[in-house]
Motif scaffolding. Structure first.
Motif, PDB file in Angstrom:
ATOM      1  N   GLY A   1       0.816  -1.207   0.000  1.00 22.41           N
ATOM      2  CA  GLY A   1       0.000   0.000   0.000  1.00 22.41           C
ATOM      3  C   GLY A   1       0.846   1.253   0.000  1.00 22.41           C
ATOM      4  O   GLY A   1       1.991   1.257  -0.445  1.00 22.41           O
ATOM      5  N   VAL A   2       0.281   2.341   0.514  1.00 22.76           N
ATOM      6  CA  VAL A   2       0.878   3.663   0.370  1.00 22.76           C
ATOM      7  C   VAL A   2       2.270   3.743   1.018  1.00 22.76           C
ATOM      8  O   VAL A   2       3.180   4.350   0.469  1.00 22.76           O
ATOM      9  CB  VAL A   2      -0.083   4.722   0.959  1.00 22.76           C
ATOM     10  CG1 VAL A   2       0.562   6.097   0.958  1.00 22.76           C
ATOM     11  CG2 VAL A   2      -1.378   4.743   0.153  1.00 22.76           C
ATOM     12  N   ASP A   3       2.439   3.093   2.161  1.00 26.49           N
ATOM     13  CA  ASP A   3       3.714   3.223   2.868  1.00 26.49           C
ATOM     14  C   ASP A   3       4.879   2.545   2.156  1.00 26.49           C
ATOM     15  O   ASP A   3       6.036   2.829   2.465  1.00 26.49           O
ATOM     16  CB  ASP A   3       3.576   2.703   4.295  1.00 26.49           C
ATOM     17  CG  ASP A   3       2.855   3.717   5.165  1.00 26.49           C
ATOM     18  OD1 ASP A   3       3.384   4.835   5.295  1.00 26.49           O
ATOM     19  OD2 ASP A   3       1.765   3.413   5.665  1.00 26.49           O
ATOM     20  N   GLU A   4       4.585   1.678   1.218  1.00 30.65           N
ATOM     21  CA  GLU A   4       5.648   1.083   0.399  1.00 30.65           C
ATOM     22  C   GLU A   4       6.479   2.148  -0.300  1.00 30.65           C
ATOM     23  O   GLU A   4       7.662   1.967  -0.548  1.00 30.65           O
ATOM     24  CB  GLU A   4       5.048   0.255  -0.750  1.00 30.65           C
ATOM     25  CG  GLU A   4       4.446  -1.039  -0.389  1.00 30.65           C
ATOM     26  CD  GLU A   4       3.921  -1.754  -1.638  1.00 30.65           C
ATOM     27  OE1 GLU A   4       3.487  -2.876  -1.479  1.00 30.65           O
ATOM     28  OE2 GLU A   4       3.958  -1.181  -2.760  1.00 30.65           O
ATOM     29  N   LEU A   5       5.818   3.239  -0.641  1.00 31.95           N
ATOM     30  CA  LEU A   5       6.440   4.246  -1.501  1.00 31.95           C
ATOM     31  C   LEU A   5       7.605   4.961  -0.824  1.00 31.95           C
ATOM     32  O   LEU A   5       8.418   5.590  -1.485  1.00 31.95           O
ATOM     33  CB  LEU A   5       5.401   5.271  -1.956  1.00 31.95           C
ATOM     34  CG  LEU A   5       4.206   4.687  -2.718  1.00 31.95           C
ATOM     35  CD1 LEU A   5       3.184   5.761  -3.005  1.00 31.95           C
ATOM     36  CD2 LEU A   5       4.656   4.034  -4.007  1.00 31.95           C
ATOM     37  N   ARG A   6       7.663   4.875   0.500  1.00 28.24           N
ATOM     38  CA  ARG A   6       8.809   5.466   1.197  1.00 28.24           C
ATOM     39  C   ARG A   6      10.108   4.795   0.789  1.00 28.24           C
ATOM     40  O   ARG A   6      11.172   5.372   0.906  1.00 28.24           O
ATOM     41  CB  ARG A   6       8.684   5.236   2.703  1.00 28.24           C
ATOM     42  CG  ARG A   6       7.594   5.983   3.323  1.00 28.24           C
ATOM     43  CD  ARG A   6       7.367   5.475   4.739  1.00 28.24           C
ATOM     44  NE  ARG A   6       6.165   6.103   5.219  1.00 28.24           N
ATOM     45  CZ  ARG A   6       6.132   7.319   5.725  1.00 28.24           C
ATOM     46  NH1 ARG A   6       7.245   8.004   5.863  1.00 28.24           N
ATOM     47  NH2 ARG A   6       4.994   7.846   6.108  1.00 28.24           N
ATOM     48  N   TYR A   7      10.017   3.539   0.395  1.00 30.02           N
ATOM     49  CA  TYR A   7      11.231   2.731   0.245  1.00 30.02           C
ATOM     50  C   TYR A   7      11.630   2.487  -1.202  1.00 30.02           C
ATOM     51  O   TYR A   7      12.751   2.096  -1.483  1.00 30.02           O
ATOM     52  CB  TYR A   7      11.042   1.402   0.967  1.00 30.02           C
ATOM     53  CG  TYR A   7      10.566   1.578   2.382  1.00 30.02           C
ATOM     54  CD1 TYR A   7      11.421   2.116   3.344  1.00 30.02           C
ATOM     55  CD2 TYR A   7       9.257   1.282   2.760  1.00 30.02           C
ATOM     56  CE1 TYR A   7      10.998   2.314   4.639  1.00 30.02           C
ATOM     57  CE2 TYR A   7       8.824   1.480   4.052  1.00 30.02           C
ATOM     58  CZ  TYR A   7       9.691   1.999   4.997  1.00 30.02           C
ATOM     59  OH  TYR A   7       9.272   2.196   6.266  1.00 30.02           O
ATOM     60  N   GLY A   8      10.698   2.665  -2.131  1.00 26.05           N
ATOM     61  CA  GLY A   8      11.048   2.428  -3.520  1.00 26.05           C
ATOM     62  C   GLY A   8       9.802   2.333  -4.371  1.00 26.05           C
ATOM     63  O   GLY A   8       8.689   2.192  -3.857  1.00 26.05           O
ATOM     64  N   SER A   9      10.016   2.439  -5.688  1.00 31.01           N
ATOM     65  CA  SER A   9       8.871   2.315  -6.591  1.00 31.01           C
ATOM     66  C   SER A   9       8.759   0.891  -7.111  1.00 31.01           C
ATOM     67  O   SER A   9       7.941   0.593  -7.942  1.00 31.01           O
ATOM     68  CB  SER A   9       9.020   3.299  -7.746  1.00 31.01           C
ATOM     69  OG  SER A   9      10.306   3.189  -8.309  1.00 31.01           O
ATOM     70  N   ASP A  10       9.608   0.006  -6.610  1.00 26.65           N
ATOM     71  CA  ASP A  10       9.704  -1.333  -7.192  1.00 26.65           C
ATOM     72  C   ASP A  10       9.171  -2.451  -6.301  1.00 26.65           C
ATOM     73  O   ASP A  10       9.449  -3.617  -6.536  1.00 26.65           O
ATOM     74  CB  ASP A  10      11.159  -1.622  -7.563  1.00 26.65           C
ATOM     75  CG  ASP A  10      12.141  -1.301  -6.450  1.00 26.65           C
ATOM     76  OD1 ASP A  10      11.719  -0.706  -5.443  1.00 26.65           O
ATOM     77  OD2 ASP A  10      13.322  -1.625  -6.590  1.00 26.65           O
ATOM     78  N   ALA A  11       8.406  -2.090  -5.270  1.00 26.68           N
ATOM     79  CA  ALA A  11       7.919  -3.109  -4.341  1.00 26.68           C
ATOM     80  C   ALA A  11       6.659  -3.779  -4.891  1.00 26.68           C
ATOM     81  O   ALA A  11       5.575  -3.635  -4.344  1.00 26.68           O
ATOM     82  CB  ALA A  11       7.654  -2.494  -2.971  1.00 26.68           C
ATOM     83  N   ILE A  12       6.824  -4.519  -5.962  1.00 29.72           N
ATOM     84  CA  ILE A  12       5.677  -5.160  -6.602  1.00 29.72           C
ATOM     85  C   ILE A  12       5.056  -6.213  -5.689  1.00 29.72           C
ATOM     86  O   ILE A  12       3.855  -6.406  -5.663  1.00 29.72           O
ATOM     87  CB  ILE A  12       6.133  -5.747  -7.955  1.00 29.72           C
ATOM     88  CG1 ILE A  12       6.328  -4.593  -8.945  1.00 29.72           C
ATOM     89  CG2 ILE A  12       5.160  -6.774  -8.475  1.00 29.72           C
ATOM     90  CD1 ILE A  12       6.833  -5.005 -10.290  1.00 29.72           C
ATOM     91  N   GLY A  13       5.888  -6.884  -4.917  1.00 32.42           N
ATOM     92  CA  GLY A  13       5.394  -7.936  -4.034  1.00 32.42           C
ATOM     93  C   GLY A  13       5.118  -7.479  -2.619  1.00 32.42           C
ATOM     94  O   GLY A  13       4.498  -8.202  -1.846  1.00 32.42           O
ATOM     95  N   GLY A  14       5.581  -6.297  -2.251  1.00 38.32           N
ATOM     96  CA  GLY A  14       5.359  -5.812  -0.893  1.00 38.32           C
ATOM     97  C   GLY A  14       6.659  -5.459  -0.209  1.00 38.32           C
ATOM     98  O   GLY A  14       7.742  -5.566  -0.788  1.00 38.32           O
ATOM     99  N   VAL A  15       6.532  -5.014   1.022  1.00 39.54           N
ATOM    100  CA  VAL A  15       7.681  -4.564   1.798  1.00 39.54           C
ATOM    101  C   VAL A  15       7.705  -5.312   3.123  1.00 39.54           C
ATOM    102  O   VAL A  15       6.668  -5.503   3.750  1.00 39.54           O
ATOM    103  CB  VAL A  15       7.603  -3.036   2.052  1.00 39.54           C
ATOM    104  CG1 VAL A  15       8.658  -2.587   3.037  1.00 39.54           C
ATOM    105  CG2 VAL A  15       7.737  -2.266   0.752  1.00 39.54           C
ATOM    106  N   ILE A  16       8.882  -5.768   3.513  1.00 42.02           N
ATOM    107  CA  ILE A  16       9.053  -6.401   4.817  1.00 42.02           C
ATOM    108  C   ILE A  16       9.812  -5.426   5.707  1.00 42.02           C
ATOM    109  O   ILE A  16      10.900  -4.983   5.343  1.00 42.02           O
ATOM    110  CB  ILE A  16       9.849  -7.708   4.697  1.00 42.02           C
ATOM    111  CG1 ILE A  16       9.061  -8.723   3.879  1.00 42.02           C
ATOM    112  CG2 ILE A  16      10.200  -8.265   6.061  1.00 42.02           C
ATOM    113  CD1 ILE A  16       9.890  -9.904   3.425  1.00 42.02           C
ATOM    114  N   LEU A  17       9.219  -5.092   6.837  1.00 43.22           N
ATOM    115  CA  LEU A  17       9.903  -4.205   7.774  1.00 43.22           C
ATOM    116  C   LEU A  17      10.466  -5.045   8.914  1.00 43.22           C
ATOM    117  O   LEU A  17       9.729  -5.799   9.554  1.00 43.22           O
ATOM    118  CB  LEU A  17       8.935  -3.173   8.357  1.00 43.22           C
ATOM    119  CG  LEU A  17       8.178  -2.283   7.377  1.00 43.22           C
ATOM    120  CD1 LEU A  17       7.221  -1.372   8.147  1.00 43.22           C
ATOM    121  CD2 LEU A  17       9.147  -1.439   6.571  1.00 43.22           C
TER     122      LEU A  17
END
Lengths: 200, 769
Positions: B206-222
């Protein structure tokens, strides 16, 4: 009032110092990432490009060399390997010695001695097609008396065309035994090539 | 469930009343002392009981069945200063707690601690008891406890997470706020992170992915550590874990201190050691599957009213053996290995810790400097980070005297992220940021990917608005990435230059239908530039006996994702349910297409070619879960995950996608008292179906072997926390594959050769000091 001003200006100075520190740190990091000279690819002797078979007709000085040769290795842009046709005379006996080379090394590296040194963990197989009228036997032995196959004897029969498959197996965990088949799961493949043969 | 605290605030020095009235209730309400906002998702913890609750939509919390006595409450919320409050409980009590607004902390805007999907289309968190169950396991194995997350494995020693069928460069891993940049492109490249660093693991889309990159097609793991303590005192925790299957032992410790004399300064030291012997399947033990890992990290913080500086250094090092029988000389060897029901005896039976060839040795170092400046309601954050990753792969070599690695990759990454959080405008909160990354990759030995230098420049803007029942978020991000590659081979220098522009956007709407019923709709677009391995890989892969070839003409892949989330809890909270549906259309999806008609002839025989190609792919699926306390102490927790992935271009299924899976767990919670927190025991029955949706053979053979059959596993989990003096001690046990079943998993590349790990009993102890 005065002390308050001092306090504020101190704070400002601190903040400025702090920012300066950050920029200094980042520029050092950036400098480190400058371009470096790149080295020639080197796979320290693990690459095999060439298998040579040196034939000497028994009782004569007649010698022949046939080879599988892939001097630039494999991969995008490389030239496909050249595989010689093995032509031998009918009804002759040949003493054959095999040589392994790495032509990507400079100078060219002879890997045969290395295989000989670790003969307990290596074994060559010669698998001629019966139609080719070539028989291979008398393989040389490793130090422990088990077959190695750097040297061998080839005996030809009547005129025929056929193939021969030459395989080098490698035993990473040891355990080599005389009756191991070419596809023994104990060993893995280092070399697996097939030559066309012509006895004529 | 009991959770590890988000913040160690104070050592528990609780006193306990002897007279036991254990039916008291403690209710309360948490507010932001500055804004008077009701704080949803604040964590309220009684450490001595290891009990933790989260405040609801109205900022209310509730503890029941407490015994009379003195307790220390610890309250934490992501946007606020932590609060500690001592309380002498003699009767049913109501407390109003005011949390000062955190001036110096620019944490993620995502509200952590909420246990329901309230803010994003897909957000799952692993913390507390569930994270403890994964104690001693790898990061990926821990994440696989989340619904919708599966594993991609290379034997038992190497595993990486798969989110909704996507992995590797399609997932961003954020290690303590920094985008992890290692060699994550390969299937056998596991994340280089010590999970003991994490206080919680969160998967977001979702929206918070965008903090880390435009390439998080599968999602972000924090991977989020707990914040440093800023109350005087010390804190320590020791974890020890033992696994019976491979005699693996793990020891991990953390120590943190804040000196009274230096109230601005705080630090933490942490380290982990892990060593395991060869792994046993139900029928045999696999030689050379031992592993060893040593990790260390140090954090130091300096916090004043208007700024907060934090330095973090971590070092990860692992050496993992790869089962000898899986190192394949050529295609004939592979076919021979596949046709045997069991590997040759020479590769079996050794129970030792020795690691021989083939193996991989990976180290990752990260240094991070984070500074936050606070001015009025403006928040400014700068993160500078340097990462150095080295990956050495030791193949089986012909010459025993060769001690060098055959593949040796080193990658240095520098990142600079600057963000500004603007003051709230009515109900609108937002962040604008820019980020830069420089990277240099080099190799020695065998070629797989070239030397390269890359530079990325990105910028993003996120806004979040909420009022009454609505929560709306939107964001936009743009990145420009340029890189140049070099390869020097046979005295020929080959150079390429690439540059890509990638755009990402996300829009999210959440609506509260009832206080405990939400619906969430997320639309996301992400663009991923092809990675250098997809463009330029050129070599033989010894695990799969394939010749892998890149394509320099690949375009970026673009995903268009729609997901709908729904969650519900009944008024008594005895029933909670979550449902998530997604449809991810990926244009120009990059995948590996086998080309069986174009084998590559080498001196070691012919190798089938696998080439990177692009298609249009659709991945759609459902994740569903519910938790039902059908008896007072007995709960049923069920989850299901279904995925369908198509390759539109050839009108067939996509290869290597996780099979559907289902899990049911019965959890019994025993009655606790002041000395023993509520112990639990859970038995899980997990079903994994056969992956029958694999591409057919109309373009030649796509795989060497049919996917393995379905399997069912019985697993156990239990834990108890007791108080010894002033120290809480948690004892836990877990049994994986209790019935010692032989099975193989489709997403494990070793499914060609060997069975999965047999019964494995985990014993663990955690001591807080």
């Amino acid at each position: 009032m005065r002390s308050l001003l001092n306090k504020n200006s101190k704070k400002l100075i601190m903040k400025r110092n702090f920012l300066l520190m950050l920029f200094a740190a980042s520029s050092i990091l950036l400098l480190n990432s400058c371009d470096k000279e790149i080295a020639e690819e080197d796979n320290d002797g693990e690459v095999l490009t060439t298998l040579e078979l040196h034939f000497t007709e028994r009782g004569t000085q007649n010698s022949l060399i046939y080879k599988f040769d892939d001097p630039d290795g494999f991969g995008t842009g490389s030239v496909p390997p050249v595989i010689d046709l093995i032509r031998l005379l009918p009804n002759k006996v040949y003493d054959v010695e095999l040589r392994l080379l790495n032509k990507t090394a400079n100078p060219i590296e002879d890997v045969t001695a290395e295989v000989e040194e670790e003969s307990a963990d290596h074994r060559f197989y010669y698998l001629p097609a019966t139609a080719g009228n070539i028989m291979v036997d008398n393989l040389d032995k490793a130090a422990d008396g088990l077959p190695l196959g750097i040297k061998s004897t080839w005996t030809t029969g009547a005129k025929a065309a056929g193939t021969i498959r030459i395989v080098l197996r490698h035993y990473p965990n040891g355990g080599k035994a005389t009756d191991d088949l070419v596809d023994s799961p104990k060993s893995g493949t280092d070399i697996d090539t097939e030559f066309a043969t012509a006895v004529d | 469930m009991k959770n590890i605290p988000i913040s160690f605030l104070i050592c528990c020095t609780c006193l306990f009343a002897r007279a036991q009235d254990c039916s008291l209730t403690l209710k309360g309400h948490v507010e932001d002392s500055d804004t008077k906002d009701q704080l949803t998702g604040a964590t309220v913890m009684i450490r001595s009981l290891n009990q933790e609750v989260t405040t609801d939509e109205n900022g209310d919390f509730n503890f029941i069945k407490l015994c009379a006595g003195t307790y220390i409450l610890e309250v934490t919320h992501v946007g606020c200063e932590p609060l500690t409050r001592q309380l002498n409980l003699t009767k049913n009590t109501h407390l109003d707690l005011l949390l000062p607004h955190l001036k110096n902390n620019l944490q993620e805007v995502i509200v952590s601690g909420t246990k329901r999907l309230t803010n994003t289309g897909f957000k799952q968190e692993l913390a507390g008891a569930r994270l403890e169950q994964a104690s001693g396991m790898s990061l990926a194995e821990a994440l696989a406890k989340l619904n919708g997350v599966t594993l991609l494995q290379t034997g038992s020693t190497i595993s990486k997470p798969v989110i909704h069928g996507l992995h590797s460069n399609r997932i961003l891993t954020i290690n303590n706020g920094v985008r992890q940049e290692g060699q994550q492109w390969g299937n056998e490249h596991a994340p280089e992170i010590d999970p003991f660093i994490a206080d919680k693991l969160v998967v977001i889309k979702g929206v918070d992915e965008l903090r880390y990159g435009s390439d998080a097609i599968g999602g972000v793991i924090l991977v989020d550590p707990k914040p440093l303590r800023y109350l005087p005192g010390t804190n320590a925790e020791i974890n020890a874990v033992y696994f019976t299957n491979n005699n693996e032992y793990v020891a991990s410790g953390v120590f943190e201190q804040q000196l009274k004399k230096q109230p601005s300064f705080s630090y933490r030291l942490q380290g982990t050691f892990k060593k395991g012997a060869n792994v046993r399947t139900p029928g045999y033990r696999l030689n050379n599957t031992a592993l060893q890992e040593e990790n260390f990290s140090a954090t130091a913080g300096w916090k004043r009213e208007h700024y907060h500086l934090e330095a973090f250094y971590s070092q990860f090092h692992t050496k993992a053996g790869i089962f000898t029988g899986s190192h394949i000389g050529n295609l004939a060897d592979l076919e021979k290995a596949i046709s045997s029901s069991k590997p040759a005896d020479i590769y079996l039976g050794d129970a030792g810790y020795e690691i021989n060839r083939p193996n991989q040795e990976v180290s990752h170092r990260l240094f991070k400097l984070r500074s936050n400046i606070y001015k009025g309601a403006h928040k400014l954050q700068l993160i500078l980070a340097a990462q150095y990753n080295q990956r050495k792969e030791y193949d089986i070599v012909r010459s025993n005297s060769n001690t060098k690695p055959q593949l040796n990759l080193s990658i240095l990454t520098l990142t600079e992220d600057l963000s500004w959080e603007h003051p709230p405008v009515s109900n609108l909160k937002g962040t604008v940021g820019v980020s830069f990354m420089q990277q240099q990759n080099s190799y020695t030995g065998r070629y797989f990917i070239p030397h390269y230098i890359s530079a990325t420049y990105g910028g993003y803007w996120l806004e979040k608005w909420n009022k009454k029942r609505w929560d709306i978020q939107a964001g936009l991000r743009y990145d420009y990435k340029a890189f140049s590659t070099k390869r020097l081979r046979n005295s020929v220098l080959t150079e390429y230059k690439f540059d890509f522009s990638t755009l990402a956007a996300s829009f999210n709407t959440a609506y509260k239908i009832l206080p405990d019923m939400h619906v969430n709709i997320n639309l996301s677009h992400a663009t991923r530039a092809p990675h250098v391995n997809e463009l330029l890989s050129d070599g033989i892969h010894h695990g799969t006996a394939t010749y892998e070839q890149g394509d320099i003409n690949l375009d970026p892949e673009r995903s268009y994702n729609v997901s709908i989330g729904f969650d519900y809890a009944n008024p008594g909270k005895t029933f909670t349910a979550e449902l998530s549906l997604y449809n991810n259309y990926i244009a120009d999806f990059i995948y590996q297409q086998p080309e069986p008609d174009e084998p590559v002839l080498t001196i070691a025989g012919a190798f089938p070619k696998i080439k990177y190609e692009q298609t249009n792919a659709v991945l759609r699926g459902i994740d569903a879960a519910f938790n039902y306390h059908f008896l007072k102490r007995l709960a049923l927790s069920s989850k299901a995950s279904v995925l369908r992935a198509y390759n539109r271009k050839i009108d067939d299924w996509l290869i290597m996608m996780p099979a559907d899976r289902l899990s049911n767990e019965l959890i019994y919670t025993f009655k606790g008292n002041t000395h023993i927190s509520e112990p639990y025991i859970g038995i899980e029955y997990a079903n994994v179906f056969k992956q029958s949706r694999v591409p057919g053979d109309k373009f030649g053979k796509q795989d060497y072997k049919e996917p393995p059959p379905a399997y069912n596993l019985v697993n156990l989990n239990a834990a108890i926390t007791i108080r010894y003096g002033r120290y809480p001690i948690t004892l836990g046990a877990g049994v994986h594959n209790m019935l010692n079943k032989s099975y193989r998993e489709y997403l494990n590349s070793f499914r060609y050769y060997v069975d999965e790990t047999g019964r494995n009993v985990q014993f663990r102890i955690k001591v807080g000091l």
